[in-house]
Design a protein around this motif. Structure first.
Motif, PDB file in Angstrom:
ATOM      1  N   LYS A 125       0.835  -1.196   0.000  1.00 17.85           N
ATOM      2  CA  LYS A 125       0.000   0.000   0.000  1.00 17.85           C
ATOM      3  C   LYS A 125       0.875   1.254   0.000  1.00 17.85           C
ATOM      4  CE  LYS A 125      -3.809  -2.452   0.542  1.00 17.85           C
ATOM      5  NZ  LYS A 125      -4.845  -2.540  -0.512  1.00 17.85           N
ATOM      6  N   GLN A 128       2.481   1.876   3.292  1.00 13.51           N
ATOM      7  CA  GLN A 128       3.623   1.012   3.564  1.00 13.51           C
ATOM      8  C   GLN A 128       4.862   1.474   2.802  1.00 13.51           C
ATOM      9  OE1 GLN A 128       1.398  -2.585   2.408  1.00 13.51           O
ATOM     10  NE2 GLN A 128       1.891  -3.445   4.408  1.00 13.51           N
ATOM     11  N   LYS A 240       0.866  -7.934  15.799  1.00 12.60           N
ATOM     12  CA  LYS A 240       0.355  -6.580  15.558  1.00 12.60           C
ATOM     13  C   LYS A 240       0.190  -5.780  16.851  1.00 12.60           C
ATOM     14  CE  LYS A 240      -4.519  -8.057  15.521  1.00 12.60           C
ATOM     15  NZ  LYS A 240      -4.962  -7.299  16.694  1.00 12.60           N
ATOM     16  N   TYR A 286      -0.643   1.159  11.613  1.00 16.34           N
ATOM     17  CA  TYR A 286      -1.279   0.809  10.334  1.00 16.34           C
ATOM     18  C   TYR A 286      -1.704  -0.653  10.313  1.00 16.34           C
ATOM     19  CZ  TYR A 286      -1.692  -0.476   5.429  1.00 16.34           C
ATOM     20  OH  TYR A 286      -2.138  -0.995   4.236  1.00 16.34           O
ATOM     21  N   ASN A 287      -0.806  -1.556  10.728  1.00 15.90           N
ATOM     22  CA  ASN A 287      -1.120  -2.991  10.722  1.00 15.90           C
ATOM     23  C   ASN A 287      -2.270  -3.319  11.666  1.00 15.90           C
ATOM     24  OD1 ASN A 287       0.869  -3.564   8.868  1.00 15.90           O
ATOM     25  ND2 ASN A 287       2.406  -4.078  10.400  1.00 15.90           N
ATOM     26  N   LYS A 288      -2.280  -2.659  12.827  1.00 16.26           N
ATOM     27  CA  LYS A 288      -3.332  -2.927  13.809  1.00 16.26           C
ATOM     28  C   LYS A 288      -4.691  -2.485  13.275  1.00 16.26           C
ATOM     29  CE  LYS A 288      -4.231  -2.651  18.755  1.00 16.26           C
ATOM     30  NZ  LYS A 288      -3.744  -2.178  20.074  1.00 16.26           N
ATOM     31  N   LYS A 289      -4.761  -1.286  12.685  1.00 18.22           N
ATOM     32  CA  LYS A 289      -6.029  -0.790  12.141  1.00 18.22           C
ATOM     33  C   LYS A 289      -6.492  -1.641  10.963  1.00 18.22           C
ATOM     34  CE  LYS A 289      -5.836   4.057  13.594  1.00 18.22           C
ATOM     35  NZ  LYS A 289      -5.831   5.466  13.148  1.00 18.22           N
ATOM     36  N   ARG A 290      -5.542  -2.083  10.148  1.00 11.63           N
ATOM     37  CA  ARG A 290      -5.884  -2.919   8.996  1.00 11.63           C
ATOM     38  C   ARG A 290      -6.481  -4.244   9.459  1.00 11.63           C
ATOM     39  NH1 ARG A 290      -0.927  -5.455   6.023  1.00 11.63           N
ATOM     40  NH2 ARG A 290      -0.990  -6.507   8.037  1.00 11.63           N
ATOM     41  N   ASP A 291      -5.860  -4.844  10.482  1.00 13.66           N
ATOM     42  CA  ASP A 291      -6.360  -6.130  10.991  1.00 13.66           C
ATOM     43  C   ASP A 291      -7.716  -5.974  11.666  1.00 13.66           C
ATOM     44  OD1 ASP A 291      -4.098  -7.320  10.035  1.00 13.66           O
ATOM     45  OD2 ASP A 291      -3.051  -7.354  11.962  1.00 13.66           O
ATOM     46  N   LYS A 293      -9.974  -3.753  10.917  1.00 13.48           N
ATOM     47  CA  LYS A 293     -10.946  -3.544   9.847  1.00 13.48           C
ATOM     48  C   LYS A 293     -11.308  -4.869   9.177  1.00 13.48           C
ATOM     49  CE  LYS A 293     -11.699  -0.790   5.661  1.00 13.48           C
ATOM     50  NZ  LYS A 293     -11.094   0.190   4.715  1.00 13.48           N
ATOM     51  N   ALA A 294     -10.279  -5.722   8.976  1.00 19.14           N
ATOM     52  CA  ALA A 294     -10.516  -7.031   8.362  1.00 19.14           C
ATOM     53  C   ALA A 294     -11.390  -7.913   9.255  1.00 19.14           C
ATOM     54  CB  ALA A 294      -9.181  -7.719   8.088  1.00 19.14           C
TER      55      ALA A 294
END
Length: 303
Positions: A125, A128, A240, A286-291, A293-294
């Motif tokens: 992304k 990233q 994360k 970023y990784n925490k928010k992405r996970d 959201k998933a």
């Protein structure tokens, strides 16, 4: 003991990963205290101790060593690049401040993002890409590339060590996806490193004093302590949530470098530390928010 049992898994994970950072900082100190010995010789003793620790765990847990054929190549490549990473890191430890060598080695997660694009076919992304670029800018502040700077080559080798470690961790992730257990990976890697460095040790062995031998054994024990505590940390909490705390190693190495060796990094190195740690925090967020959201999308689909 009861307070540890009642502690939340996340807090246990944080404590253990900070403890692992301290063990790895101790390893770097003992490697430096071992004195003027070849990096290959230092690497052998470091991995020799880790091999027996990992082997003991495999025997205790009666873990099967039977592996699918598709895991042989990534296991070999993980071991190869892991060995190269250690050799580069140990060389850098003898020629740089501990904090500089440590922060450049901590570039591995950023390189892992880049390598995952090509090896795991993952898409990167824009956020990233910004984080990786920012981390490289921070690394350049520490390296300070210049033909007149005698520390440029050791610093570039330290950065190369971080790159090799990032590549090795990418293969670790690939192996994890294929069901290979962590102790098996550690045992194979440590054994591989010992076998690769053994011929150099036999034909070009540098005599050691008892103090130097003790320092290398302590380095191996510290590395084993770091491996086990970081493994336990990821058992209690996902990466994360706790991975960012691994950067506490920079604080430990800077403190040890000052107290034991009288090392004081220059202002440009401190700028690099701040930038790289900031990029690590951004990657963590970023990784925490992405996970999260998933997970939310998954729950919506299930309902």
């Amino acid at each position: 003991m009861s307070s540890w049992k009642n502690m939340k898994p996340l807090n246990k994970g944080i404590i253990l990963i900070i403890l692992s950072a301290f063990f790895f900082a101790l390893m770097m100190m003992f490697v430096r205290l071992a004195g003027d010995l070849p990096s290959i010789q230092k690497s052998f003793f470091r991995n020799f101790v880790a091999f027996f620790f990992a082997g003991a765990i495999l025997i205790k847990n009666r873990t099967s060593l039977k592996l699918p054929k598709k895991t042989f190549v990534p296991l070999f490549l993980r071991s190869l690049f892991g060995t190269l990473g250690i050799l580069c890191n140990f060389y850098a430890l003898d020629h740089l401040d501990l904090a500089d060598a440590s922060i450049l080695n901590k570039m591995s997660p950023f390189f892992a993002i880049v390598f995952s694009i090509f090896l795991l076919k993952e898409k990167i992304k824009p956020v990233q890409m910004f984080i990786v670029t920012g981390a490289l800018v921070g690394a350049m502040c520490v390296v300070k590339p210049s033909f007149s700077n005698v520390s440029t080559i050791p610093a570039l080798l330290a950065l190369c060590g971080g790159m090799c470690a990032g590549l090795a961790y990418t293969f670790v992730r690939m192996l994890g996806q294929r069901g290979v257990k962590g102790p098996v990976i550690v045992c194979f890697f440590s054994g591989f490193s010992c076998l690769v460095t053994l011929p150099f040790l036999i034909f070009d062995f540098t005599p050691m004093s008892l103090v130097q031998l003790a320092m290398l054994i302590l380095a191996g024990l510290s590395a084993a302590g770091g491996q086990f505590t970081i493994t336990s940390a990821y058992c209690y909490a996902p990466a994360k949530d706790v991975s960012v705390y691994d950067y506490s190693q920079i604080i430990f190495t800077a403190a040890i470098g000052f107290i034991v060796f009288g090392q004081i990094p220059d202002w440009l190195s401190w700028v690099g530390y701040v930038i790289i740690c900031l990029m690590a925090v951004l990657m963590f967020i970023y990784n925490k928010k992405r996970d999260e959201k998933a997970e939310a999308l998954k729950k919506v689909k299930e309902n």
